[in-house]
Design a protein around this motif. Sequence first.
Motif, PDB file in Angstrom:
ATOM      1  N   VAL A 165       4.287 -14.495   9.862  1.00 25.53           N
ATOM      2  CA  VAL A 165       3.215 -14.625   8.877  1.00 25.53           C
ATOM      3  C   VAL A 165       1.914 -14.076   9.441  1.00 25.53           C
ATOM      4  O   VAL A 165       1.186 -13.331   8.770  1.00 25.53           O
ATOM      5  CB  VAL A 165       3.042 -16.099   8.458  1.00 25.53           C
ATOM      6  N   TYR A 166       1.610 -14.427  10.691  1.00 32.56           N
ATOM      7  CA  TYR A 166       0.387 -13.934  11.333  1.00 32.56           C
ATOM      8  C   TYR A 166       0.389 -12.409  11.392  1.00 32.56           C
ATOM      9  O   TYR A 166      -0.615 -11.760  11.076  1.00 32.56           O
ATOM     10  CB  TYR A 166       0.259 -14.520  12.734  1.00 32.56           C
ATOM     11  N   ASN A 167       1.518 -11.826  11.791  1.00 35.61           N
ATOM     12  CA  ASN A 167       1.601 -10.368  11.906  1.00 35.61           C
ATOM     13  C   ASN A 167       1.454  -9.686  10.549  1.00 35.61           C
ATOM     14  O   ASN A 167       0.759  -8.665  10.423  1.00 35.61           O
ATOM     15  CB  ASN A 167       2.932  -9.970  12.544  1.00 35.61           C
ATOM     16  N   LEU A 168       2.109 -10.236   9.527  1.00 36.62           N
ATOM     17  CA  LEU A 168       2.015  -9.650   8.192  1.00 36.62           C
ATOM     18  C   LEU A 168       0.585  -9.708   7.668  1.00 36.62           C
ATOM     19  O   LEU A 168       0.087  -8.745   7.077  1.00 36.62           O
ATOM     20  CB  LEU A 168       2.963 -10.381   7.238  1.00 36.62           C
ATOM     21  N   LEU A 169      -0.073 -10.828   7.894  1.00 39.63           N
ATOM     22  CA  LEU A 169      -1.449 -10.970   7.432  1.00 39.63           C
ATOM     23  C   LEU A 169      -2.385 -10.050   8.204  1.00 39.63           C
ATOM     24  O   LEU A 169      -3.232  -9.364   7.614  1.00 39.63           O
ATOM     25  CB  LEU A 169      -1.891 -12.424   7.579  1.00 39.63           C
ATOM     26  N   ARG A 170      -2.230 -10.011   9.516  1.00 43.12           N
ATOM     27  CA  ARG A 170      -3.078  -9.145  10.344  1.00 43.12           C
ATOM     28  C   ARG A 170      -2.898  -7.682   9.955  1.00 43.12           C
ATOM     29  O   ARG A 170      -3.879  -6.937   9.822  1.00 43.12           O
ATOM     30  CB  ARG A 170      -2.726  -9.347  11.820  1.00 43.12           C
ATOM     31  N   ASN A 171      -1.651  -7.259   9.757  1.00 41.26           N
ATOM     32  CA  ASN A 171      -1.388  -5.870   9.387  1.00 41.26           C
ATOM     33  C   ASN A 171      -1.929  -5.544   7.997  1.00 41.26           C
ATOM     34  O   ASN A 171      -2.393  -4.424   7.751  1.00 41.26           O
ATOM     35  CB  ASN A 171       0.112  -5.590   9.447  1.00 41.26           C
ATOM     36  N   ALA A 172      -1.863  -6.519   7.098  1.00 43.51           N
ATOM     37  CA  ALA A 172      -2.400  -6.306   5.753  1.00 43.51           C
ATOM     38  C   ALA A 172      -3.907  -6.089   5.810  1.00 43.51           C
ATOM     39  O   ALA A 172      -4.450  -5.178   5.167  1.00 43.51           O
ATOM     40  CB  ALA A 172      -2.067  -7.493   4.857  1.00 43.51           C
ATOM     41  N   LEU A 173      -4.599  -6.923   6.581  1.00 44.12           N
ATOM     42  CA  LEU A 173      -6.050  -6.777   6.704  1.00 44.12           C
ATOM     43  C   LEU A 173      -6.411  -5.458   7.381  1.00 44.12           C
ATOM     44  O   LEU A 173      -7.370  -4.791   6.990  1.00 44.12           O
ATOM     45  CB  LEU A 173      -6.626  -7.956   7.491  1.00 44.12           C
ATOM     46  N   ALA A 174      -5.627  -5.077   8.397  1.00 40.97           N
ATOM     47  CA  ALA A 174      -5.884  -3.811   9.083  1.00 40.97           C
ATOM     48  C   ALA A 174      -5.694  -2.632   8.130  1.00 40.97           C
ATOM     49  O   ALA A 174      -6.475  -1.674   8.141  1.00 40.97           O
ATOM     50  CB  ALA A 174      -4.956  -3.678  10.289  1.00 40.97           C
ATOM     51  N   ALA A 175      -4.661  -2.709   7.286  1.00 40.83           N
ATOM     52  CA  ALA A 175      -4.403  -1.632   6.327  1.00 40.83           C
ATOM     53  C   ALA A 175      -5.536  -1.528   5.313  1.00 40.83           C
ATOM     54  O   ALA A 175      -5.954  -0.425   4.939  1.00 40.83           O
ATOM     55  CB  ALA A 175      -3.074  -1.878   5.610  1.00 40.83           C
ATOM     56  N   LEU A 176      -6.057  -2.661   4.876  1.00 44.07           N
ATOM     57  CA  LEU A 176      -7.167  -2.636   3.925  1.00 44.07           C
ATOM     58  C   LEU A 176      -8.411  -2.018   4.557  1.00 44.07           C
ATOM     59  O   LEU A 176      -9.126  -1.244   3.918  1.00 44.07           O
ATOM     60  CB  LEU A 176      -7.470  -4.054   3.432  1.00 44.07           C
ATOM     61  N   LYS A 177      -8.660  -2.357   5.812  1.00 43.46           N
ATOM     62  CA  LYS A 177      -9.835  -1.812   6.492  1.00 43.46           C
ATOM     63  C   LYS A 177      -9.758  -0.291   6.601  1.00 43.46           C
ATOM     64  O   LYS A 177     -10.764   0.404   6.469  1.00 43.46           O
ATOM     65  CB  LYS A 177      -9.960  -2.429   7.889  1.00 43.46           C
ATOM     66  N   GLU A 178      -8.555   0.230   6.836  1.00 44.20           N
ATOM     67  CA  GLU A 178      -8.392   1.678   6.974  1.00 44.20           C
ATOM     68  C   GLU A 178      -8.661   2.418   5.670  1.00 44.20           C
ATOM     69  O   GLU A 178      -9.007   3.600   5.678  1.00 44.20           O
ATOM     70  CB  GLU A 178      -6.966   1.989   7.447  1.00 44.20           C
ATOM     71  N   LYS A 179      -8.505   1.734   4.533  1.00 46.73           N
ATOM     72  CA  LYS A 179      -8.614   2.396   3.240  1.00 46.73           C
ATOM     73  C   LYS A 179      -9.997   2.274   2.611  1.00 46.73           C
ATOM     74  O   LYS A 179     -10.241   2.809   1.542  1.00 46.73           O
ATOM     75  CB  LYS A 179      -7.561   1.832   2.280  1.00 46.73           C
ATOM     76  N   VAL A 180     -10.895   1.563   3.254  1.00 50.78           N
ATOM     77  CA  VAL A 180     -12.238   1.407   2.702  1.00 50.78           C
ATOM     78  C   VAL A 180     -12.965   2.749   2.756  1.00 50.78           C
ATOM     79  O   VAL A 180     -13.073   3.361   3.813  1.00 50.78           O
ATOM     80  CB  VAL A 180     -13.025   0.349   3.495  1.00 50.78           C
ATOM     81  N   ASP A 181     -13.467   3.213   1.609  1.00 49.01           N
ATOM     82  CA  ASP A 181     -14.189   4.480   1.599  1.00 49.01           C
ATOM     83  C   ASP A 181     -15.694   4.236   1.690  1.00 49.01           C
ATOM     84  O   ASP A 181     -16.165   3.105   1.647  1.00 49.01           O
ATOM     85  CB  ASP A 181     -13.833   5.310   0.361  1.00 49.01           C
TER      86      ASP A 181
END
Length: 202
Positions: A165-181
């Motif tokens: 759960v921790y890894n999935l959440l961390r990766n989700a937040l990291a993916a969102l950060k990469e997509k911020v324009d």
Amino acid sequence: MRQQLEWDDQSMWDGLINGQQDAFTALVMHYTDVLYVYGMRLCQDEELVKDCVQEVFLFMWRRRAYLQQPASLKFYLMKAVRNKIARDLPKWQMKGQPYENEFNFSDFIIELEEHQDAPPAIQRQMKAYIDQLSPRQREILYLRFYEGIKQQKIAEMMNLNNQSVYNLLRNALAALKEKVDYEALIAHLCWLVYLTSAVMNF
């Protein structure tokens, strides 16, 4: 008979265990919408979701003498509905089939503590980013930040271990950060800082 406004989780549970019809009615009225919304995010078959929610309540009433009081009534009910939907969908009944769904985030409203006036375009953009995450990542985001459920409980609900759960959440937040324009940078960073601070409270 007590008025509905007087019922809280503990009194509804105690009344249910003692066979009080008014307590059971209050419980159903209080949680039906919450469970329906969550169920529809898991499965877009409205009739199936309604049936599953109803069956969970009926099971509780019929088996009330054998129920053990949960730490959280809301979590108990959400987990029960999730499991019921999983059992009733034929594609999830295949032996060895991992649980995976198309968790629906289409009507998720981004709520910022200090930025609730974020333009609709920014909210739509963040929804689009979330839609690109895996179904499990979307469900974990919903449970953690929309329903306020802790990591350990999410792991129990989704039949995962805490680290997953921790890894999935961390990766989700990291993916969102990469997509911020650039155009949405400030609003999105504020939202992500809010999420990150919430993660620290696990």
